[in-house]
Design a protein around this motif. Structure first.
Motif, PDB file in Angstrom:
ATOM      1  N   ILE A  84      74.488  57.509  48.363  1.00  0.00           N
ATOM      2  CA  ILE A  84      75.324  56.966  47.305  1.00  0.00           C
ATOM      3  C   ILE A  84      74.406  56.617  46.136  1.00  0.00           C
ATOM      4  O   ILE A  84      73.417  55.918  46.304  1.00  0.00           O
ATOM      5  CB  ILE A  84      76.159  55.755  47.781  1.00  0.00           C
ATOM      6  CG1 ILE A  84      77.095  55.289  46.674  1.00  0.00           C
ATOM      7  CG2 ILE A  84      75.297  54.632  48.300  1.00  0.00           C
ATOM      8  CD1 ILE A  84      78.163  54.318  47.118  1.00  0.00           C
ATOM      9  N   PHE A  85      74.708  57.195  44.984  1.00  0.00           N
ATOM     10  CA  PHE A  85      73.937  56.963  43.767  1.00  0.00           C
ATOM     11  C   PHE A  85      74.651  55.872  42.971  1.00  0.00           C
ATOM     12  O   PHE A  85      75.804  56.063  42.573  1.00  0.00           O
ATOM     13  CB  PHE A  85      73.867  58.246  42.924  1.00  0.00           C
ATOM     14  CG  PHE A  85      73.056  59.341  43.554  1.00  0.00           C
ATOM     15  CD1 PHE A  85      71.788  59.640  43.085  1.00  0.00           C
ATOM     16  CD2 PHE A  85      73.558  60.072  44.622  1.00  0.00           C
ATOM     17  CE1 PHE A  85      71.033  60.657  43.663  1.00  0.00           C
ATOM     18  CE2 PHE A  85      72.815  61.089  45.210  1.00  0.00           C
ATOM     19  CZ  PHE A  85      71.545  61.374  44.729  1.00  0.00           C
ATOM     20  N   LEU A  86      73.978  54.747  42.759  1.00  0.00           N
ATOM     21  CA  LEU A  86      74.569  53.650  41.986  1.00  0.00           C
ATOM     22  C   LEU A  86      74.119  53.829  40.540  1.00  0.00           C
ATOM     23  O   LEU A  86      72.954  53.637  40.205  1.00  0.00           O
ATOM     24  CB  LEU A  86      74.130  52.299  42.553  1.00  0.00           C
ATOM     25  CG  LEU A  86      74.523  52.063  44.019  1.00  0.00           C
ATOM     26  CD1 LEU A  86      74.004  50.728  44.512  1.00  0.00           C
ATOM     27  CD2 LEU A  86      76.030  52.163  44.209  1.00  0.00           C
ATOM     28  N   THR A  87      75.077  54.237  39.683  1.00  0.00           N
ATOM     29  CA  THR A  87      74.716  54.733  38.359  1.00  0.00           C
ATOM     30  C   THR A  87      74.919  53.765  37.204  1.00  0.00           C
ATOM     31  O   THR A  87      74.252  53.887  36.182  1.00  0.00           O
ATOM     32  CB  THR A  87      75.504  56.024  38.053  1.00  0.00           C
ATOM     33  OG1 THR A  87      76.903  55.745  38.171  1.00  0.00           O
ATOM     34  CG2 THR A  87      75.131  57.136  39.011  1.00  0.00           C
ATOM     35  N   LYS A  88      75.843  52.818  37.328  1.00  0.00           N
ATOM     36  CA  LYS A  88      76.145  51.979  36.170  1.00  0.00           C
ATOM     37  C   LYS A  88      76.792  50.672  36.607  1.00  0.00           C
ATOM     38  O   LYS A  88      77.548  50.652  37.569  1.00  0.00           O
ATOM     39  CB  LYS A  88      77.095  52.731  35.236  1.00  0.00           C
ATOM     40  CG  LYS A  88      77.311  52.078  33.906  1.00  0.00           C
ATOM     41  CD  LYS A  88      78.126  52.979  32.993  1.00  0.00           C
ATOM     42  CE  LYS A  88      78.358  52.287  31.659  1.00  0.00           C
ATOM     43  NZ  LYS A  88      79.322  52.983  30.837  1.00  0.00           N
ATOM     44  N   ILE A  89      76.475  49.590  35.883  1.00  0.00           N
ATOM     45  CA  ILE A  89      77.115  48.294  36.107  1.00  0.00           C
ATOM     46  C   ILE A  89      77.962  47.993  34.875  1.00  0.00           C
ATOM     47  O   ILE A  89      77.467  48.082  33.751  1.00  0.00           O
ATOM     48  CB  ILE A  89      76.076  47.167  36.297  1.00  0.00           C
ATOM     49  CG1 ILE A  89      75.194  47.439  37.514  1.00  0.00           C
ATOM     50  CG2 ILE A  89      76.772  45.819  36.446  1.00  0.00           C
ATOM     51  CD1 ILE A  89      74.043  46.463  37.683  1.00  0.00           C
TER      52      ILE A  89
END
Length: 100
Positions: free
Chosen positions: A38-43
């Protein structure tokens, strides 16, 4: 292991983001899947939401989910990379070859 405040997190698969409600709106962390990663790309946070401790706790909840689902986590967003630096207990969730 440190204490984690359980949050009510919605996995919005249509928008590809984890979401949780705060007084000022919705905090979300965007992701994408590739194989068992899982790529966590943006908050995304409401303009007046500056609680870094809340974001850290939100990420801890997501790490718990990743652990349960046996997913590797690839932090893309700089704040998420910083979270891994501050919380080395989650480094086992990084895929082989990723150094932080």
């Amino acid at each position: 292991m440190e204490t984690i405040t359980k949050l009510e997190i919605k996995d919005n698969t249509f928008a590809r983001q984890f979401e949780t409600k705060v007084e000022s709106g919705i905090v979300s962390i965007e992701y994408s899947f590739q194989e068992k990663k899982i790529f966590l790309t943006k908050i995304n946070v409401p303009d007046n939401h500056t609680d870094e401790e809340f974001i850290s706790n939100f990420l801890k909840n997501i790490m718990e989910t990743a652990t349960e689902k046996k997913l590797k986590v690839v932090p893309i967003h700089p704040k998420i990379v910083l979270f891994f630096k501050k919380n080395p207990i989650y480094k086992e969730l990084l895929p082989p070859g990723i150094r932080i």
